[in-house]
Design a protein around this motif. Structure first.
Motif, PDB file in Angstrom:
ATOM      1  N   VAL A 252     111.220  41.930  66.455  1.00  0.00           N
ATOM      2  CA  VAL A 252     111.083  43.277  66.940  1.00  0.00           C
ATOM      3  C   VAL A 252     109.686  43.120  67.065  1.00  0.00           C
ATOM      4  O   VAL A 252     109.101  42.523  66.288  1.00  0.00           O
TER       5      VAL A 252
ATOM      6  N   ILE B  46     111.736  51.058  59.278  1.00  0.00           N
ATOM      7  CA  ILE B  46     112.660  50.879  60.896  1.00  0.00           C
ATOM      8  C   ILE B  46     113.755  49.906  60.785  1.00  0.00           C
ATOM      9  O   ILE B  46     114.067  49.567  61.435  1.00  0.00           O
TER      10      ILE B  46
ATOM     11  N   ALA C 246     116.399  51.907  62.189  1.00  0.00           N
ATOM     12  CA  ALA C 246     116.065  51.609  63.454  1.00  0.00           C
ATOM     13  C   ALA C 246     117.317  51.128  64.492  1.00  0.00           C
ATOM     14  O   ALA C 246     117.237  51.894  64.948  1.00  0.00           O
ATOM     15  N   GLN C 247     117.572  49.797  64.696  1.00  0.00           N
ATOM     16  CA  GLN C 247     117.918  48.965  64.749  1.00  0.00           C
ATOM     17  C   GLN C 247     116.576  48.938  66.534  1.00  0.00           C
ATOM     18  O   GLN C 247     117.811  48.685  67.629  1.00  0.00           O
ATOM     19  N   ALA C 248     115.718  48.695  65.914  1.00  0.00           N
ATOM     20  CA  ALA C 248     114.786  48.534  67.134  1.00  0.00           C
ATOM     21  C   ALA C 248     114.616  47.716  68.088  1.00  0.00           C
ATOM     22  O   ALA C 248     114.632  46.138  66.966  1.00  0.00           O
TER      23      ALA C 248
ATOM     24  N   ASP D  40     109.003  53.624  67.576  1.00  0.00           N
ATOM     25  CA  ASP D  40     109.924  52.856  68.047  1.00  0.00           C
ATOM     26  C   ASP D  40     111.581  53.314  68.857  1.00  0.00           C
ATOM     27  O   ASP D  40     111.109  54.456  69.479  1.00  0.00           O
ATOM     28  N   ASP D  41     111.647  51.800  69.959  1.00  0.00           N
ATOM     29  CA  ASP D  41     112.996  52.428  70.566  1.00  0.00           C
ATOM     30  C   ASP D  41     114.471  52.347  70.081  1.00  0.00           C
ATOM     31  O   ASP D  41     115.009  51.609  71.153  1.00  0.00           O
ATOM     32  N   GLY D  42     114.513  52.850  68.770  1.00  0.00           N
ATOM     33  CA  GLY D  42     116.281  52.268  68.696  1.00  0.00           C
ATOM     34  C   GLY D  42     116.434  53.534  68.462  1.00  0.00           C
ATOM     35  O   GLY D  42     116.892  54.319  69.715  1.00  0.00           O
ATOM     36  N   ARG D  43     117.195  53.835  67.397  1.00  0.00           N
ATOM     37  CA  ARG D  43     118.649  54.727  67.348  1.00  0.00           C
ATOM     38  C   ARG D  43     118.003  56.004  67.224  1.00  0.00           C
ATOM     39  O   ARG D  43     118.901  57.128  67.863  1.00  0.00           O
TER      40      ARG D  43
ATOM     41  N   GLY E 218     113.945  56.305  70.532  1.00  0.00           N
ATOM     42  CA  GLY E 218     113.891  55.986  69.133  1.00  0.00           C
ATOM     43  C   GLY E 218     113.060  57.737  68.471  1.00  0.00           C
ATOM     44  O   GLY E 218     113.297  58.042  68.768  1.00  0.00           O
TER      45      GLY E 218
END
Length: 363
Positions: free
Chosen positions: A268, A298, A302-304, A320-323, A356
């Protein structure tokens, strides 16, 4: 990679970064000794000495002011005291050339005593400055000539006293908040350790008693109980270590480094914007814990691909830009909420513009 080195010594407060400009602005009032030097009837040697002393005074004052703005409010160092001596000497050197107009240096010395030397130096320099100005003006018979500087000195005495008192109160208040936050953190750690060890030690005691009874009649069952005791104690040791790490990890700059390293090791990308010092010491303790918990969430959910940690005065945001948010709040989120509330802050967990999650803490 992080955009800022958390441990770097940077001057992020506007006062720390640009406060020295105030010293530059104040240089305009040296126009009075300068005009006096220009029109002075003294010998050329004394006039030359006066010019050198005035220029030196200006340089030393600005340098001392800059150094003072970049150090914690507290007792002065030897360098600051030495610079104060140089300032006094420079003012005295101008006396043969400009005589009582040397009183123009007094407000500078008062400001330096209050903001660079601090503590007991403030009342000493303030009282001395007022007495010197009154006595020189009176004994020289030039009261009307120096009434303006006398008014300035009296106003500065009042303003500097109030400002110094307010700064002292602010520092004492912040120290009290820091101690209270640290005390709350210790109580929380003690509670966590108690809850962790209370259950584990009770289970270990029961299994040890059972193993003792079975050691002769059923050795295999006793061995199994002992193996479970080993597993329980191993888990307990790891839990205590994790809890102790939480206690030691209250330094925000250390937690930023740890979070960045952990996230980057998981692939990440991390960026840090703003400066951690924008938070007060009392705010930094819960902020470090919330950052640690956000990092854990995260990594777990998150899977970011990227994470942004942002600081500004009284604000921490982790984005973050995750899920995004797809589950009910767990113990970690409730723990963050409790710590934020106890610290007098508001915690928000919302969808981020990047798709996210954004965790925000605002004081």
């Amino acid at each position: 990679m992080t955009n800022a080195e958390p441990g770097a010594q940077t001057h992020t407060s506007p006062w720390e970064r640009w406060g020295w400009l105030m010293a530059i602005v104040w240089m305009v009032f040296l126009i009075y000794p300068v005009l006096s030097l220009i029109s002075s009837p003294a010998a050329p040697g004394w006039i030359a000495a006066g010019w050198v002393a005035t220029i030196t005074f200006a340089i030393v004052y600005v340098l001392g002011f800059m150094a003072g703005m970049r150090t914690a409010w507290g007792p002065p160092g030897r360098t600051a005291i030495a610079l104060f001596g140089v300032l006094i000497l420079c003012a005295l050197i101008t006396l043969p050339a400009i005589e009582t107009q040397a009183l123009s240096f007094v407000p500078y010395l008062m400001a330096y005593g209050t903001y660079a030397l601090r503590g007991r130096w403030h009342p000493v320099t303030t009282v001395c400055a007022v007495l010197i100005t009154v006595l020189v003006s009176t004994l020289s018979g030039r009261v009307l000539e120096h009434v303006q500087i006398l008014i300035v000195v009296l106003l500065m005495a009042a303003i500097n006293s109030v400002t110094s008192w307010l700064i002292g109160r602010s520092i004492a208040s912040d120290k009290a908040r820091l101690e209270l936050a640290a005390s709350d953190e210790r109580v929380a750690i003690a509670r966590d350790v108690h809850d962790l060890l209370g259950h584990t030690l009770t289970a270990v005691k029961l299994k040890a008693e059972l193993a003792e009874r079975l050691i002769t009649s059923n050795p295999e069952r006793a061995r199994a109980e002992l193996e479970q005791i080993v597993a329980l104690t191993t888990d307990a040791i790891q839990g205590v270590r994790a809890t102790a790490t939480g206690l030691r990890g209250t330094r925000l700059d250390e937690q930023i480094r740890e979070s960045a390293a952990t996230l980057e090791s998981a692939g990440v990308s991390v960026s840090v914007t703003g400066e951690p010092s924008a938070l007060s010491p009392a705010q930094a303790i819960p902020a470090a814990w919330i950052l640690r918990e956000s990092t854990t969430n995260i990594l777990r959910h998150a899977q970011a691909g990227t994470v942004r940690i942002h600081f500004e005065p009284g604000v921490l945001r982790v984005e973050d830009d995750g899920r995004g948010i797809h589950a009910a709040a767990g113990n970690g989120v409730r723990g963050m909420q409790e710590r934020a509330t106890a610290a007098g802050a508001a915690l928000t967990i919302e969808d981020a513009p990047t798709g996210g999650t954004r965790v925000g803490v605002v004081w």
